[in-house]
Design an enzyme around this catalytic site. Structure first.
Site, mmCIF file in Angstrom:
data_model
loop_
_atom_site.group_PDB
_atom_site.id
_atom_site.type_symbol
_atom_site.label_atom_id
_atom_site.label_comp_id
_atom_site.label_asym_id
_atom_site.label_seq_id
_atom_site.Cartn_x
_atom_site.Cartn_y
_atom_site.Cartn_z
ATOM 1 N N LYS A 135 1.718 86.436 19.257
ATOM 2 C CA LYS A 135 1.954 85.890 18.489
ATOM 3 C C LYS A 135 1.506 86.496 16.576
ATOM 4 C CE LYS A 135 1.744 80.668 16.920
ATOM 5 N NZ LYS A 135 1.531 79.824 17.362
ATOM 6 N N ARG B 21 -5.311 68.600 -1.202
ATOM 7 C CA ARG B 21 -4.277 69.688 -1.518
ATOM 8 C C ARG B 21 -5.219 70.886 -0.663
ATOM 9 N NH1 ARG B 21 -4.399 67.282 -7.118
ATOM 10 N NH2 ARG B 21 -2.752 65.548 -7.280
ATOM 11 N N HIS C 200 1.881 69.693 26.996
ATOM 12 C CA HIS C 200 2.704 69.865 26.194
ATOM 13 C C HIS C 200 3.182 71.062 27.349
ATOM 14 C CE1 HIS C 200 4.138 71.764 22.704
ATOM 15 N NE2 HIS C 200 3.377 73.075 23.092
ATOM 16 N N GLU D 61 2.509 79.051 27.985
ATOM 17 C CA GLU D 61 2.672 79.280 26.599
ATOM 18 C C GLU D 61 2.693 81.231 26.633
ATOM 19 O OE1 GLU D 61 3.819 77.957 24.360
ATOM 20 O OE2 GLU D 61 3.421 75.960 24.202
ATOM 21 N N HIS E 103 9.488 69.563 24.361
ATOM 22 C CA HIS E 103 9.340 68.110 23.549
ATOM 23 C C HIS E 103 10.260 67.071 23.590
ATOM 24 C CE1 HIS E 103 7.910 71.441 19.994
ATOM 25 N NE2 HIS E 103 7.365 71.247 20.845
ATOM 26 N N GLU F 88 8.382 79.737 9.299
ATOM 27 C CA GLU F 88 9.565 80.358 10.056
ATOM 28 C C GLU F 88 11.217 79.906 9.783
ATOM 29 O OE1 GLU F 88 8.895 77.459 13.661
ATOM 30 O OE2 GLU F 88 10.755 76.913 14.263
ATOM 31 N N ASN G 174 8.972 78.907 19.849
ATOM 32 C CA ASN G 174 9.708 77.666 20.312
ATOM 33 C C ASN G 174 10.487 77.752 21.526
ATOM 34 O OD1 ASN G 174 9.080 76.677 18.413
ATOM 35 N ND2 ASN G 174 10.308 77.219 17.213
ATOM 36 N N LYS H 174 0.050 76.561 12.364
ATOM 37 C CA LYS H 174 1.087 74.708 12.213
ATOM 38 C C LYS H 174 0.438 73.146 12.221
ATOM 39 C CE LYS H 174 5.904 76.348 13.271
ATOM 40 N NZ LYS H 174 6.187 76.550 14.926
ATOM 41 N N HIS I 132 10.979 74.623 23.829
ATOM 42 C CA HIS I 132 10.086 73.333 23.284
ATOM 43 C C HIS I 132 11.142 72.683 23.206
ATOM 44 C CE1 HIS I 132 6.608 76.425 23.703
ATOM 45 N NE2 HIS I 132 5.723 75.424 22.913
ATOM 46 N N ARG J 56 10.384 83.459 13.630
ATOM 47 C CA ARG J 56 8.920 83.163 14.554
ATOM 48 C C ARG J 56 10.115 81.501 15.158
ATOM 49 N NH1 ARG J 56 3.275 80.362 11.796
ATOM 50 N NH2 ARG J 56 2.849 79.366 13.512
HETATM 51 P P1 NAD Z 1 -5.567 68.754 24.389
HETATM 52 O O1 NAD Z 1 -6.398 69.128 22.835
HETATM 53 O O2 NAD Z 1 -4.895 67.240 24.421
HETATM 54 O O3 NAD Z 1 -6.468 69.470 25.404
HETATM 55 C C1 NAD Z 1 -6.610 69.387 26.634
HETATM 56 C C2 NAD Z 1 -7.518 68.405 27.473
HETATM 57 O O4 NAD Z 1 -8.877 69.084 27.729
HETATM 58 C C3 NAD Z 1 -8.074 67.802 26.539
HETATM 59 O O5 NAD Z 1 -8.434 66.153 27.265
HETATM 60 C C4 NAD Z 1 -8.800 67.370 25.413
HETATM 61 O O6 NAD Z 1 -10.235 66.691 25.729
HETATM 62 C C5 NAD Z 1 -9.903 69.028 27.437
HETATM 63 N N1 NAD Z 1 -10.930 69.843 26.357
HETATM 64 C C6 NAD Z 1 -10.319 70.879 25.511
HETATM 65 N N2 NAD Z 1 -11.346 71.885 25.919
HETATM 66 C C7 NAD Z 1 -12.024 71.876 27.100
HETATM 67 C C8 NAD Z 1 -12.977 72.415 27.588
HETATM 68 N N3 NAD Z 1 -13.117 73.524 26.586
HETATM 69 N N4 NAD Z 1 -13.323 71.821 28.830
HETATM 70 C C9 NAD Z 1 -13.033 71.020 29.679
HETATM 71 N N5 NAD Z 1 -11.727 70.537 28.240
HETATM 72 C C10 NAD Z 1 -11.271 70.602 27.642
HETATM 73 O O7 NAD Z 1 -4.601 69.827 24.408
HETATM 74 P P2 NAD Z 1 -4.020 71.464 24.176
HETATM 75 O O8 NAD Z 1 -2.867 72.038 25.336
HETATM 76 O O9 NAD Z 1 -5.091 72.191 24.213
HETATM 77 O O10 NAD Z 1 -3.105 71.484 23.550
HETATM 78 C C11 NAD Z 1 -1.814 70.801 23.020
HETATM 79 C C12 NAD Z 1 -0.820 70.318 21.568
HETATM 80 O O11 NAD Z 1 -1.393 71.588 20.846
HETATM 81 C C13 NAD Z 1 0.115 69.756 21.710
HETATM 82 O O12 NAD Z 1 -0.236 68.525 20.498
HETATM 83 C C14 NAD Z 1 1.438 70.256 21.027
HETATM 84 O O13 NAD Z 1 2.291 70.132 20.222
HETATM 85 C C15 NAD Z 1 -0.406 71.372 20.773
HETATM 86 N N6 NAD Z 1 0.074 73.210 19.857
HETATM 87 C C16 NAD Z 1 0.249 73.793 18.453
HETATM 88 C C17 NAD Z 1 1.305 75.286 18.401
HETATM 89 C C18 NAD Z 1 0.823 74.955 16.628
HETATM 90 O O14 NAD Z 1 1.431 76.350 17.336
HETATM 91 N N7 NAD Z 1 0.010 74.606 16.206
HETATM 92 C C19 NAD Z 1 1.406 75.496 19.166
HETATM 93 C C20 NAD Z 1 0.982 74.315 20.734
HETATM 94 C C21 NAD Z 1 1.132 74.118 20.695
HETATM 95 N N1 GLY Z 2 4.023 77.922 18.726
HETATM 96 C C1 GLY Z 2 5.635 77.885 17.832
HETATM 97 C C2 GLY Z 2 4.580 77.853 16.658
HETATM 98 O O1 GLY Z 2 3.746 78.192 16.021
HETATM 99 O O2 GLY Z 2 5.918 78.492 15.617
#
Ligand code: NAD
Ligand code: GLY
Length: 361
Positions: free
Chosen positions: A224, A118, A262, A182, A249, A234, A242, A140, A245, A238
């Site tokens: 942010k 939890r 993404h 972003e 998405h 949100e 998006n 998130k 997005h 907040r």
């Molecule tokens: P990812 O985590 O898939 O990383 C992209 C690629 O880069 C992967 O192949 C990874 O292994 C590689 N990589 C990571 N760091 C590296 C480094 N230093 N050197 C070489 N390769 C490296 O993608 P992302 O773009 O980082 O994240 C996208 C995800 O984040 C999506 O699932 C999206 O929904 C989520 N997201 C979440 C929020 C939130 O608020 N929680 C906000 C925006 C996006």
């Molecule tokens: N990436 C959108 C949020 O964190 O609210």
């Protein structure tokens, strides 16, 4: 090093941004309260940076979980790999999880931390530009479902975020650009001077100039953090984070997770939102042209895939988290630096925007 807090009362936490932070072990230890630490990473990032993190954690009882790499593994099935390790290692409630990776690893580790017994502590060490400017901040967490992106998750804030710009040297160019999508978003929703700065400095970001990266990461995270501090879960402002997005998405889910990055999908979504805002008379032609030009100069796509018809967009967007009382709401623009949440848009105009910003078949 730049340091500032996400101000959330008793859940406040620091963001550290700078070069070579992984070589400063003293940064992590204050945020670990128990004897057990589990570092979650993936098969790409672990060989590059896990040793540095392990070296910083002497004195702790350390376990590792290495996930396969890719958005297609951001699922309940692979979340269970983390839970299996936590249980097999008899991790107690004072365990600290550390997410070492991009947004996929960060979202999954955060959700595991939210749900395990939890709720346990976790630390974000984001290693992509996208994760450093967005996903590691704000709490998130979650996984995808075949019927909708990020549909299963929780709000769960980390204890600290440590963004080391040195790790961006191994990121490929396509991933770097995805992070810039972003960054552009922050300029558009609330920071017009930052948008101007991006227009003038996009070449320096693409060339990975250290001071430009630190500046853009800090300014993005400050924007942010200010929004999250006002509306952690949100219920209002907040949602502006998006921008792009809802369309994005739909592209990610519709094309198969992992096919479009993404950030790439968000870039097209931003262009669609800008064009739709223009069609409502809220944004002038010149502003849309600036947005599309900056997106292109960041080497990001501006056209949705031909395979995604208007009908398919509609079907996929119907499960968006901003749907309220059965009505889809979008983030639209009333100017550069001024975003609004609106359910009051014309569906025919949306069809026209999608037709204009879709590759021809
Ligand atoms: P990812 O985590 O898939 O990383 C992209 C690629 O880069 C992967 O192949 C990874 O292994 C590689 N990589 C990571 N760091 C590296 C480094 N230093 N050197 C070489 N390769 C490296 O993608 P992302 O773009 O980082 O994240 C996208 C995800 O984040 C999506 O699932 C999206 O929904 C989520 N997201 C979440 C929020 C939130 O608020 N929680 C906000 C925006 C996006
Ligand atoms: N990436 C959108 C949020 O964190 O609210």
């Amino acid at each position: 090093m730049k340091t500032f807090d996400v101000d959330l009362g008793e859940r406040s936490y620091p963001i550290f941004i700078g070069d070579q932070l992984l070589s400063q072990p003293a940064l992590l230890a204050p945020y670990i309260t128990g004897p057990q630490v589990v570092v979650v990473s993936n098969e790409t990032v672990a060989p590059l940076y896990l040793d540095k993190v392990v070296a910083a954690l002497t004195g702790f009882n350390l376990e590792k979980v290495i996930l396969p790499d890719g958005e297609q593994y951001k699922t309940l099935e692979y979340l269970n790999v983390i839970f299996n390790q936590l249980l097999e290692s008899r991790c107690a409630r004072d365990v600290t999880l550390i997410a070492l990776g991009g947004g996929v690893v960060g979202d999954m580790t955060g959700f595991a931390a939210a749900a395990y017994q939890r709720g346990v502590n976790f630390i974000q060490i984001p290693t992509t530009l996208l994760a450093q400017v967005d996903s590691s901040v704000g709490g998130k967490t979650g996984v995808n479902h075949p019927l909708g992106k990020n549909m299963i998750g929780a709000f769960h804030q980390p204890q600290a975020v440590l963004a080391d710009t040195a790790v961006l040297s191994t990121l490929d160019d396509r991933q770097l650009s995805a992070g810039i999508a972003e960054i552009i978003k922050y300029g558009l929703i609330c920071d017009a001077p930052f948008f101007d700065w991006l227009e003038a400095n996009i070449g320096r970001l693409l060339a990975r100039e250290g001071d430009a990266l630190v500046y853009a990461i800090e300014r993005s995270c400050r924007n942010k953090a200010a929004i999250v501090a006002q509306d952690e879960k949100e219920s209002g402002v907040r949602a502006l984070l998006n921008l792009g997005h809802t369309f994005g998405h739909a592209i990610e889910a519709g094309m198969g997770y992992g096919t479009w990055l993404h950030g790439e999908a968000v870039a097209v979504g931003i262009c669609l939102a800008a064009d739709l805002s223009r069609r409502h008379g809220w944004l002038d032609d010149a502003s849309v042209a600036r947005i599309v030009a900056l997106t292109q100069s960041a080497n990001l796509p501006t056209q949705a895939p031909a395979a995604l018809t208007f009908a398919k967009f509609n079907e996929l967007m119907a499960v968006d988290k901003k749907v309220k009382a059965g009505k889809l709401r979008l983030i639209l623009l009333k100017g550069i630096g001024e975003a609004v949440v609106s359910g009051d848009f014309d569906v025919d105009l949306m069809a026209a925007s999608i037709a204009a910003y879709r590759e021809s078949a």
